[in-house]
Design an enzyme around this catalytic site. Structure first.
Site, PDB file in Angstrom:
ATOM      1  N   ASP A   2       0.804  -1.275  -0.064  1.00  0.00           N
ATOM      2  CA  ASP A   2       0.079   0.096  -0.085  1.00  0.00           C
ATOM      3  C   ASP A   2       0.615   1.309   0.029  1.00  0.00           C
ATOM      4  OD1 ASP A   2      -2.445   1.522  -0.126  1.00  0.00           O
ATOM      5  OD2 ASP A   2      -2.631   1.160   1.911  1.00  0.00           O
ATOM      6  N   ARG A   6       0.194   7.724  -2.909  1.00  0.00           N
ATOM      7  CA  ARG A   6       0.536   8.867  -2.260  1.00  0.00           C
ATOM      8  C   ARG A   6       2.040   9.063  -2.483  1.00  0.00           C
ATOM      9  NH1 ARG A   6      -1.244   5.981   3.320  1.00  0.00           N
ATOM     10  NH2 ARG A   6      -1.556   4.378   1.828  1.00  0.00           N
ATOM     11  N   TRP A   7       2.886   8.011  -2.593  1.00  0.00           N
ATOM     12  CA  TRP A   7       3.996   8.187  -3.142  1.00  0.00           C
ATOM     13  C   TRP A   7       4.262   9.131  -4.249  1.00  0.00           C
ATOM     14  CZ3 TRP A   7       7.368   7.055  -7.164  1.00  0.00           C
ATOM     15  CH2 TRP A   7       8.749   6.844  -7.020  1.00  0.00           C
ATOM     16  N   HIS A  19       2.568   3.322  -9.029  1.00  0.00           N
ATOM     17  CA  HIS A  19       2.222   1.721  -9.487  1.00  0.00           C
ATOM     18  C   HIS A  19       3.438   1.287 -10.063  1.00  0.00           C
ATOM     19  CE1 HIS A  19      -1.640   2.308  -7.413  1.00  0.00           C
ATOM     20  NE2 HIS A  19      -2.158   2.736  -8.481  1.00  0.00           N
ATOM     21  N   GLU A  49     -11.906  -5.383  -4.194  1.00  0.00           N
ATOM     22  CA  GLU A  49     -12.713  -4.124  -4.019  1.00  0.00           C
ATOM     23  C   GLU A  49     -11.954  -2.968  -4.992  1.00  0.00           C
ATOM     24  OE1 GLU A  49     -11.747  -6.274  -1.462  1.00  0.00           O
ATOM     25  OE2 GLU A  49     -13.762  -7.033  -1.277  1.00  0.00           O
ATOM     26  N   ASN A  50     -10.791  -3.285  -5.606  1.00  0.00           N
ATOM     27  CA  ASN A  50      -9.932  -2.357  -6.373  1.00  0.00           C
ATOM     28  C   ASN A  50     -10.817  -1.972  -7.818  1.00  0.00           C
ATOM     29  OD1 ASN A  50      -6.667  -3.178  -5.290  1.00  0.00           O
ATOM     30  ND2 ASN A  50      -7.834  -1.777  -4.554  1.00  0.00           N
ATOM     31  N   ARG A 166       1.912  -4.926   6.464  1.00  0.00           N
ATOM     32  CA  ARG A 166       1.310  -3.830   5.623  1.00  0.00           C
ATOM     33  C   ARG A 166       2.173  -2.646   5.638  1.00  0.00           C
ATOM     34  NH1 ARG A 166      -4.890  -2.465   5.029  1.00  0.00           N
ATOM     35  NH2 ARG A 166      -4.539  -0.476   3.425  1.00  0.00           N
ATOM     36  N   ARG A 172      -4.883  -1.998   9.138  1.00  0.00           N
ATOM     37  CA  ARG A 172      -6.134  -3.034   8.929  1.00  0.00           C
ATOM     38  C   ARG A 172      -5.740  -4.030   8.184  1.00  0.00           C
ATOM     39  NH1 ARG A 172      -8.482   2.126   7.187  1.00  0.00           N
ATOM     40  NH2 ARG A 172      -7.934   2.577   4.883  1.00  0.00           N
ATOM     41  N   GLU A 185       2.066 -13.221  12.595  1.00  0.00           N
ATOM     42  CA  GLU A 185       2.586 -11.900  13.228  1.00  0.00           C
ATOM     43  C   GLU A 185       2.135 -10.708  12.454  1.00  0.00           C
ATOM     44  OE1 GLU A 185       3.262 -11.815  16.556  1.00  0.00           O
ATOM     45  OE2 GLU A 185       3.028 -13.925  16.821  1.00  0.00           O
TER      46      GLU A 185
HETATM   47  C1  IPE Z   1      -1.610   0.074  -3.417  1.00  0.00           C
HETATM   48  O1  IPE Z   1      -1.445   1.605  -3.477  1.00  0.00           O
HETATM   49  C2  IPE Z   1      -1.188  -0.585  -4.810  1.00  0.00           C
HETATM   50  C3  IPE Z   1      -2.666  -1.164  -5.220  1.00  0.00           C
HETATM   51  C4  IPE Z   1      -3.700  -1.251  -4.815  1.00  0.00           C
HETATM   52  C5  IPE Z   1      -2.724  -1.699  -6.770  1.00  0.00           C
HETATM   53  P1  IPE Z   1      -2.607   2.315  -3.473  1.00  0.00           P
HETATM   54  O2  IPE Z   1      -2.825   2.649  -4.676  1.00  0.00           O
HETATM   55  O3  IPE Z   1      -3.629   2.032  -2.575  1.00  0.00           O
HETATM   56  O4  IPE Z   1      -1.835   3.660  -3.002  1.00  0.00           O
HETATM   57  P2  IPE Z   1      -2.505   4.917  -1.974  1.00  0.00           P
HETATM   58  O5  IPE Z   1      -2.789   4.005  -0.828  1.00  0.00           O
HETATM   59  O6  IPE Z   1      -3.554   5.601  -2.792  1.00  0.00           O
HETATM   60  O7  IPE Z   1      -1.387   5.747  -1.495  1.00  0.00           O
HETATM   61 MG    MG Z   2      -4.158   2.383  -0.585  1.00  0.00          MG
END
Ligand code: IPE
Ligand code: MG
Length: 229
Positions: A2, A6-7, A19, A49-50, A166, A172, A185
């Protein structure tokens, strides 16, 4: 995995840029984990869910997987990585399904580390599909034990995960390995996935090494053999 979005945002770049960097981070992480003796690594690449994300991001991710397979498969195969895909393949394109099969077949002989990529996967989906397949096989209710059902789950070829990491700061599970992570763990880090590297892996493994795993039992006193004083 995850934090890609944001990165990218931190760099004033579109999410897709994050990505792409996330794929590079994954290729790097697989080798780092393998170097440290980890035999099974399972990553959450795309959740059930994506699909709710904007369609251009979804299609971007699908395209990225195809590019990633063609860019990295040869190298990963040479590095001894066995690739397996877990998740519902019925909803992905034929092209992607064929790329998955090619990746699996061409690395099936490898045994340095097994990388399971969870794609169109959800922990609840996995439990439901396991029940459906057991019923279709005619397993009687009385025979549907934890072991029996476990054999129908998507990761039945792998041991349950010892450590669940995570990235990205959220605390979560988000419908990842619900069945398999019963005694894993948990380790949460603020590190955004594209930045995930050796330092974070070592931090997670050190935290894991410090945990006291009892699996619901109690801590047993150390046994002392005669002559130890
Ligand atoms: C996770 O990064 C990658 C995938 C679900 C493919 P996000 O896309 O969820 O990145 P943030 O959480 O918006 O930073
Ligand atoms: Mg995310």
């Amino acid at each position: 995995m995850d934090g890609n979005g944001r990165w990218a945002k931190q760099r004033y770049m579109p999410r897709f840029f994050g990505h792409k960097a996330g794929v590079d981070a994954l290729v790097r992480a697989v080798n780092l984990f393998a170097d440290r003796g980890v035999e099974y690594l399972t990553v959450f690449a795309f959740s059930s869910e994506n699909w709710k994300r904007p369609s251009d991001e979804v299609s971007g991710l699908m395209g990225l997987v195809l590019v990633a397979v063609s860019k990295y498969l040869t190298r990963m195969a040479a590095d001894g990585v066995r690739i397996r895909i877990v998740g519902d393949r019925s909803a992905v394109s034929d092209k992607l399904r064929m790329a998955w099969e090619h990746a699996e077949d061409s690395t099936a002989h490898n045994d340095r580390i097994t990388l399971s990529v969870a794609f169109n996967y959800g922990g609840r989906w996995d439990i439901v599909q396991a029940c459906q397949r057991a019923l279709a096989d005619g397993v009687a209710p009385v025979d549907l034990t934890e072991d029996a059902l476990g054999r129908y789950t998507a990761l039945s070829f792998a041991p349950d995960p010892d450590l669940f990491i995570r990235t990205g700061g959220e605390m979560r599970i988000s419908n990842f390995l619900l069945w398999q992570a019963a005694y894993s763990e948990l380790f949460f880090t603020d590190c955004l996935w594209p930045d995930f590297g050796a330092q974070h892996i070592d931090e997670a493994l050190a935290a894991y090494a410090g945990r006291d795993r009892r699996f619901g039992g109690i801590r047993m006193p150390e046994t002392v053999t005669a002559g130890d004083g």
